[in-house]
Design a protein around this motif. Structure first.
Motif, PDB file in Angstrom:
ATOM      1  N   UNK A  45       0.822  -1.215   0.000  1.00 25.92           N
ATOM      2  CA  UNK A  45       0.000   0.000   0.000  1.00 25.92           C
ATOM      3  C   UNK A  45       0.857   1.266   0.000  1.00 25.92           C
ATOM      4  N   UNK A  46       2.168   1.104   0.006  1.00 32.35           N
ATOM      5  CA  UNK A  46       3.131   2.216  -0.015  1.00 32.35           C
ATOM      6  C   UNK A  46       2.999   3.104   1.217  1.00 32.35           C
ATOM      7  N   UNK A  47       2.651   2.452   2.349  1.00 27.63           N
ATOM      8  CA  UNK A  47       2.602   3.181   3.610  1.00 27.63           C
ATOM      9  C   UNK A  47       3.991   3.358   4.213  1.00 27.63           C
ATOM     10  N   UNK A  48       4.952   2.581   3.741  1.00 27.53           N
ATOM     11  CA  UNK A  48       6.334   2.735   4.164  1.00 27.53           C
ATOM     12  C   UNK A  48       7.200   2.875   2.915  1.00 27.53           C
ATOM     13  N   UNK A  49       8.329   3.537   3.016  1.00 26.48           N
ATOM     14  CA  UNK A  49       9.207   3.693   1.845  1.00 26.48           C
ATOM     15  C   UNK A  49       9.808   2.348   1.434  1.00 26.48           C
ATOM     16  N   UNK A  65      10.962   1.619  10.950  1.00 26.13           N
ATOM     17  CA  UNK A  65      10.393   1.232  12.239  1.00 26.13           C
ATOM     18  C   UNK A  65       9.558   2.376  12.823  1.00 26.13           C
ATOM     19  N   UNK A  66      10.081   3.612  12.746  1.00 21.67           N
ATOM     20  CA  UNK A  66       9.312   4.751  13.240  1.00 21.67           C
ATOM     21  C   UNK A  66       8.010   4.918  12.475  1.00 21.67           C
ATOM     22  N   UNK A  67       8.054   4.698  11.173  1.00 23.48           N
ATOM     23  CA  UNK A  67       6.848   4.832  10.359  1.00 23.48           C
ATOM     24  C   UNK A  67       5.820   3.770  10.754  1.00 23.48           C
ATOM     25  N   UNK A  68       6.264   2.542  10.992  1.00 19.63           N
ATOM     26  CA  UNK A  68       5.338   1.484  11.395  1.00 19.63           C
ATOM     27  C   UNK A  68       4.708   1.780  12.755  1.00 19.63           C
ATOM     28  N   UNK A  69       5.500   2.312  13.670  1.00 19.25           N
ATOM     29  CA  UNK A  69       4.953   2.659  14.978  1.00 19.25           C
ATOM     30  C   UNK A  69       3.949   3.805  14.860  1.00 19.25           C
ATOM     31  N   UNK A  70       4.212   4.733  13.956  1.00 20.44           N
ATOM     32  CA  UNK A  70       3.259   5.816  13.708  1.00 20.44           C
ATOM     33  C   UNK A  70       1.950   5.266  13.163  1.00 20.44           C
ATOM     34  N   UNK A  71       2.042   4.343  12.205  1.00 21.43           N
ATOM     35  CA  UNK A  71       0.832   3.740  11.630  1.00 21.43           C
ATOM     36  C   UNK A  71       0.022   3.051  12.722  1.00 21.43           C
ATOM     37  N   UNK A  72       0.700   2.275  13.565  1.00 17.82           N
ATOM     38  CA  UNK A  72       0.002   1.589  14.646  1.00 17.82           C
ATOM     39  C   UNK A  72      -0.662   2.553  15.607  1.00 17.82           C
ATOM     40  N   UNK A  87      -2.282  11.159   5.194  1.00 17.79           N
ATOM     41  CA  UNK A  87      -1.500  11.916   6.172  1.00 17.79           C
ATOM     42  C   UNK A  87       0.000  11.727   5.932  1.00 17.79           C
ATOM     43  N   UNK A  88       0.406  10.476   5.709  1.00 14.65           N
ATOM     44  CA  UNK A  88       1.816  10.192   5.500  1.00 14.65           C
ATOM     45  C   UNK A  88       2.309  10.767   4.182  1.00 14.65           C
ATOM     46  N   UNK A  89       1.431  10.792   3.183  1.00 14.80           N
ATOM     47  CA  UNK A  89       1.804  11.398   1.908  1.00 14.80           C
ATOM     48  C   UNK A  89       2.061  12.886   2.087  1.00 14.80           C
ATOM     49  N   UNK A  90       1.193  13.552   2.861  1.00 14.99           N
ATOM     50  CA  UNK A  90       1.412  14.971   3.147  1.00 14.99           C
ATOM     51  C   UNK A  90       2.715  15.164   3.914  1.00 14.99           C
ATOM     52  N   UNK A  91       2.978  14.261   4.852  1.00  6.88           N
ATOM     53  CA  UNK A  91       4.219  14.321   5.624  1.00  6.88           C
ATOM     54  C   UNK A  91       5.435  14.205   4.701  1.00  6.88           C
ATOM     55  N   UNK A  92       5.386  13.251   3.765  1.00  7.62           N
ATOM     56  CA  UNK A  92       6.531  12.992   2.891  1.00  7.62           C
ATOM     57  C   UNK A  92       6.790  14.114   1.909  1.00  7.62           C
ATOM     58  N   UNK A  93       5.753  14.900   1.589  1.00  8.04           N
ATOM     59  CA  UNK A  93       5.936  15.992   0.640  1.00  8.04           C
ATOM     60  C   UNK A  93       6.179  17.325   1.341  1.00  8.04           C
ATOM     61  N   UNK A  94       6.200  17.322   2.673  1.00  5.87           N
ATOM     62  CA  UNK A  94       6.433  18.566   3.401  1.00  5.87           C
ATOM     63  C   UNK A  94       7.856  19.050   3.236  1.00  5.87           C
TER      64      UNK A  94
END
Length: 271
Positions: A45-49, A65-72, A87-94
């Motif tokens: 789902x491209x939730x992690x790089x 690991x930080x990204x997975x903990x954020x998702x959880x 949300x993560x897409x907005x984060x990655x393009x910030x």
């Protein structure tokens, strides 16, 4: 942690001595408290790089690991996977913090004296609760209230954050606060243009003329720029605060007068 030769996803022999803080898929899943199947699903789902690859071997790092903990954490707070992806897409393009603050130019000292505030994504979600939507997050990043630093958000100003929080707590939707912030930012930019023009035309014209002529700017000129900014910072703040205070007085009096006219000659309550 070190890669486990008996539990890895790629079905190949491990590489020699992977860099520190890297994980095989099974090790990463265990550290994050999820199954390998869930991790594969998040990756699809491209939730992690994407992981770093050595041949057929995929290596994940502390950022994953930080990204997975954020998702959880966001799932526990009731966010859907679709919403988390946005949300993560907005984060990655910030924009990165250095880009936002213009830290690449050491010649010019900072004019503002604001204190940044750091948030993990889940802390930011807790701070504004249900108002943290992809749209509001994108707006905050676009305005420049938020920047990205590694796996964290950085709000550029404690004072702006406190003001936004107070307005939201009093019932103003965060989207409305951000729209007001966008308008204030536009007016603030216009005010900055006025002060910059004064400085450029009347105080630093000689230095800027040498720069325009491609002459080198030495320590003396840099000190002159710094001294000018340091002296004018409190003056500009005082002018803006005084004008805004008087403008609010005028507007409040006008609003009250309009309200009294609409109430009629008897006033709000006949005695």
């Amino acid at each position: 942690m070190a890669a486990n030769q008996n539990t890895h996803d790629e079905r190949t022999e491990p590489a020699d001595h992977p860099p520190a803080h890297e994980f095989r898929m099974a090790d990463l899943a265990r550290e994050a408290g999820i199954t390998v199947r869930t991790l594969r699903f998040y990756r699809e789902r491209k939730l992690i790089p994407p992981p770093r690859r050595e041949g057929r071997i995929a290596w994940y790092n502390e950022h994953h690991l930080a990204r997975l903990r954020t998702i959880g954490a966001l799932l526990e707070r009731g966010h859907t996977l679709g919403g988390i992806a946005e949300l993560l897409s907005a984060f990655d393009t910030g924009r990165e913090m250095g880009e936002l603050l213009g830290l690449e130019n050491p010649l010019v000292p900072a004019w503002s004296e604001e204190t940044p505030v750091r948030f993990t994504p889940e802390e930011l979600a807790d701070h504004f609760s249900k108002d943290i939507t992809p749209e509001n997050l994108s707006t905050s990043l676009d305005i420049g209230y938020l920047a990205v630093d590694g796996d964290e958000f950085v709000h550029i100003s404690r004072r702006l954050l406190d003001a936004s929080t107070e307005l939201v707590n009093r019932g103003v939707p965060l989207a409305a606060v951000l729209e007001a912030g966008r308008q204030v930012r536009a007016h603030a930019d216009a005010l900055a243009d006025v002060f910059t023009d004064l400085i450029r035309t009347h105080l630093l014209s000689d230095v800027l003329a040498r720069v325009a002529a491609c002459e080198s700017v030495g320590p003396q000129e840099a000190d002159q720029i710094t001294e000018t900014i340091e002296k004018l910072r409190p003056l500009s703040k005082g002018v803006v605060e005084a004008e805004l205070s008087m403008a609010m007085d005028r507007r409040v009096r006008a609003e009250v007068a309009q309200w009294l006219r609409e109430e009629g000659p008897e006033g709000p309550e006949e005695r």
